[in-house]
Design a protein around this motif. Structure first.
Motif, PDB file in Angstrom:
ATOM      1  N   GLY A  71       0.809  -1.215   0.000  1.00  0.00           N
ATOM      2  CA  GLY A  71       0.000   0.000   0.000  1.00  0.00           C
ATOM      3  C   GLY A  71       0.838   1.258   0.000  1.00  0.00           C
ATOM      4  O   GLY A  71       0.509   2.242  -0.672  1.00  0.00           O
ATOM      5  N   VAL A  74       1.991   2.587  -3.469  1.00  0.00           N
ATOM      6  CA  VAL A  74       1.068   3.251  -4.396  1.00  0.00           C
ATOM      7  C   VAL A  74       1.374   4.750  -4.387  1.00  0.00           C
ATOM      8  O   VAL A  74       1.293   5.401  -3.337  1.00  0.00           O
ATOM      9  CB  VAL A  74      -0.402   2.996  -4.001  1.00  0.00           C
ATOM     10  N   VAL A  76       0.334   7.788  -4.403  1.00  0.00           N
ATOM     11  CA  VAL A  76      -0.842   8.659  -4.333  1.00  0.00           C
ATOM     12  C   VAL A  76      -0.467  10.140  -4.248  1.00  0.00           C
ATOM     13  O   VAL A  76      -1.291  11.007  -4.544  1.00  0.00           O
ATOM     14  CB  VAL A  76      -1.727   8.264  -3.119  1.00  0.00           C
ATOM     15  N   SER A 124      -6.226  -7.696 -12.127  1.00  0.00           N
ATOM     16  CA  SER A 124      -5.331  -7.109 -11.134  1.00  0.00           C
ATOM     17  C   SER A 124      -3.940  -6.827 -11.702  1.00  0.00           C
ATOM     18  O   SER A 124      -3.504  -7.421 -12.679  1.00  0.00           O
ATOM     19  CB  SER A 124      -5.201  -8.040  -9.922  1.00  0.00           C
ATOM     20  N   ALA A 152      -1.623   1.391 -10.267  1.00  0.00           N
ATOM     21  CA  ALA A 152      -2.053   1.816  -8.926  1.00  0.00           C
ATOM     22  C   ALA A 152      -3.560   1.686  -8.765  1.00  0.00           C
ATOM     23  O   ALA A 152      -4.056   1.192  -7.738  1.00  0.00           O
ATOM     24  CB  ALA A 152      -1.615   3.256  -8.675  1.00  0.00           C
ATOM     25  N   ASP A 155      -4.562  -2.137  -8.856  1.00  0.00           N
ATOM     26  CA  ASP A 155      -4.122  -2.809  -7.633  1.00  0.00           C
ATOM     27  C   ASP A 155      -5.071  -2.489  -6.485  1.00  0.00           C
ATOM     28  O   ASP A 155      -5.554  -3.384  -5.770  1.00  0.00           O
ATOM     29  CB  ASP A 155      -2.702  -2.356  -7.295  1.00  0.00           C
ATOM     30  N   THR A 156      -5.379  -1.202  -6.313  1.00  0.00           N
ATOM     31  CA  THR A 156      -6.260  -0.779  -5.231  1.00  0.00           C
ATOM     32  C   THR A 156      -7.666  -1.352  -5.400  1.00  0.00           C
ATOM     33  O   THR A 156      -8.245  -1.913  -4.455  1.00  0.00           O
ATOM     34  CB  THR A 156      -6.327   0.752  -5.172  1.00  0.00           C
ATOM     35  N   VAL A 160      -9.576  -4.263  -2.948  1.00  0.00           N
ATOM     36  CA  VAL A 160     -10.848  -3.956  -2.279  1.00  0.00           C
ATOM     37  C   VAL A 160     -11.937  -4.926  -2.714  1.00  0.00           C
ATOM     38  O   VAL A 160     -12.762  -5.374  -1.906  1.00  0.00           O
ATOM     39  CB  VAL A 160     -11.267  -2.503  -2.574  1.00  0.00           C
ATOM     40  N   PHE A 243      -3.342  -3.258   3.445  1.00  0.00           N
ATOM     41  CA  PHE A 243      -3.247  -2.390   2.274  1.00  0.00           C
ATOM     42  C   PHE A 243      -3.847  -1.014   2.561  1.00  0.00           C
ATOM     43  O   PHE A 243      -3.274   0.007   2.173  1.00  0.00           O
ATOM     44  CB  PHE A 243      -3.965  -3.041   1.094  1.00  0.00           C
ATOM     45  N   ALA A 244      -4.986  -0.982   3.250  1.00  0.00           N
ATOM     46  CA  ALA A 244      -5.616   0.301   3.575  1.00  0.00           C
ATOM     47  C   ALA A 244      -4.721   1.132   4.496  1.00  0.00           C
ATOM     48  O   ALA A 244      -4.596   2.352   4.330  1.00  0.00           O
ATOM     49  CB  ALA A 244      -6.978   0.062   4.233  1.00  0.00           C
ATOM     50  N   LEU A 247      -1.991   2.618   2.361  1.00  0.00           N
ATOM     51  CA  LEU A 247      -2.486   3.761   1.587  1.00  0.00           C
ATOM     52  C   LEU A 247      -2.584   5.011   2.455  1.00  0.00           C
ATOM     53  O   LEU A 247      -2.262   6.121   2.004  1.00  0.00           O
ATOM     54  CB  LEU A 247      -3.859   3.444   0.988  1.00  0.00           C
TER      55      LEU A 247
END
Length: 378
Positions: A71, A74, A76, A124, A152, A155-156, A160, A243-244, A247
């Motif tokens: 995560g 990624v 972001v 994925s 990205a 993957d996210t 989920v 993962f969350a 992120l």
């Protein structure tokens, strides 16, 4: 689990770096770790017993950390990547549409009833695999930014979606659990952002560095495992919690010192332990009873590569499409969660990993070709 078993597991984890020693081969470290687990687990000598409660708990910790680190990979906060989000999102959505058709077709052909799960697997990508390959090959340019955004997003979205589709009968409960974990991650992001903007994090960092407290690492682990506890309590996979949490940290910006510390714990101890444990759980002997599942694994890998390569229709170089097909986190999660929930048939877990390994091999080859073309162009 004894100290001798733990020593053996960590020694087997060294197979990963040995197989990955030649950088030009682009073999992910986890491939060697998985193979070592296969040889000493249920498929091979049977020395490792993945059902051992302590071994399983340590593996769960490793799984949470592996997904947390994924995560944080990624991008972001990268403004260059954000500028390519529109194209990346469009490609990810179109790949998802092709993947849905392919996934349900394969589920019908092989009579498994897991069309939705196959669709997520085929769609994925793995930021934890693709981004290091891009960096190591020195790939640059607009196409690379669009590829990064696409990977990205895919993957996210797939991480989920996986808990919601892996057992359709429990999708409602999984949705509520996922929402609870997402709310926890948002709360974590807000707390971290406040600590960063108020200067409290920096002051704590200075004291911690001076007095060797490792406060940021301790807090990061406590928060991660709190999210994992929330996931366990709401009966969703710790994959999503890890993962969350990653992120949330990526959204604020992970301090370099914490990143190095987490890298050491994950890649030096709990990550290899998890992948050796996962390999030990896979029983490739089940292919003898279900040889058709070998074809399923190959078909999943080929479908993933084709679905991503079709983005050539939108102007993406075919090599980048093949690179975007590289997957590992979602298949590993599908195997781990599916086995825990007993929703996979005999040999299906091994088929999922076979498909993932095929995409990795194709992606490594595509990256090498793209790098040579880029160097010739310069």
């Amino acid at each position: 689990m004894s100290f001798s078993t733990l020593a053996l597991v960590l020694a087997l984890g060294l197979v990963g770096p040995l197989l990955s020693w030649r950088a030009s081969w682009h073999i992910p470290v986890i491939v060697g770790e998985l193979l070592a687990g296969v040889v000493f687990g249920a498929t091979g000598f049977g020395v490792l017993r993945p059902g051992d409660p302590i071994f399983s708990f340590l593996a769960d910790m490793g799984f949470a950390l592996v997904m947390f680190v994924a995560g944080t990979h990624v991008p972001v906060r990268d403004p260059a990547v954000r500028s390519a989000l529109a194209v990346g999102a469009l490609r990810a959505v179109l790949v998802g549409a092709f993947a849905a058709a392919a996934g349900f077709t394969l589920a019908s052909w092989f009579d498994t009833g897991h069309g939705a799960m196959y669709a997520v697997l085929i769609a994925s990508s793995s930021a934890a695999l693709v981004l290091p390959i891009i960096d190591s090959q020195g790939l640059q340019g607009k196409s690379v930014l669009e590829l990064t955004a696409q990977v990205a997003i895919a993957d996210t979205a797939c991480i989920v979606a996986l808990p919601l589709v892996i057992d359709i009968s429990q999708a409602g409960r999984a949705t509520l659990g996922a929402l609870a974990v997402a709310a926890g991650a948002v709360a974590l992001f807000l707390v971290l952002r406040y600590l960063e903007r108020s200067g409290l994090r920096r002051r704590a960092h200075e004291v911690s560095e001076e007095r060797k407290f490792a406060l940021e690492l301790r807090v990061s682990l406590a928060l991660l495992f709190a999210l994992a506890a929330l996931a366990t309590r709401t009966q969703v996979s710790i994959m999503l919690a890890g993962f969350a949490g990653g992120l949330a940290v990526a959204g604020v910006g992970e301090p370099r010192r914490v990143a190095r510390q987490l890298f050491a714990i994950t890649e030096g101890f709990l990550g290899p332990l998890f992948f050796v444990w996962l390999g030990a759980r896979l029983n490739l002997r089940e292919f003898a009873d279900q040889p058709r599942l070998i074809l399923l694994g190959l078909a999943l890998g080929v479908a993933a590569v084709l679905a991503h390569a079709l983005m050539r229709l939108l102007g993406q170089p075919i090599g980048f499409g093949a690179l975007a097909a590289a997957q590992i986190g979602v298949p590993v999660a599908a195997v781990t969660v599916g086995t825990q929930l007993h929703v996979l048939e005999r040999g299906e877990a091994a088929a999922l990993m076979l498909g993932a390994l095929l995409t990795i091999a194709v992606a490594a080859l595509a990256a090498a070709v793209a790098a040579r073309s880029s160097h010739r162009g310069n």
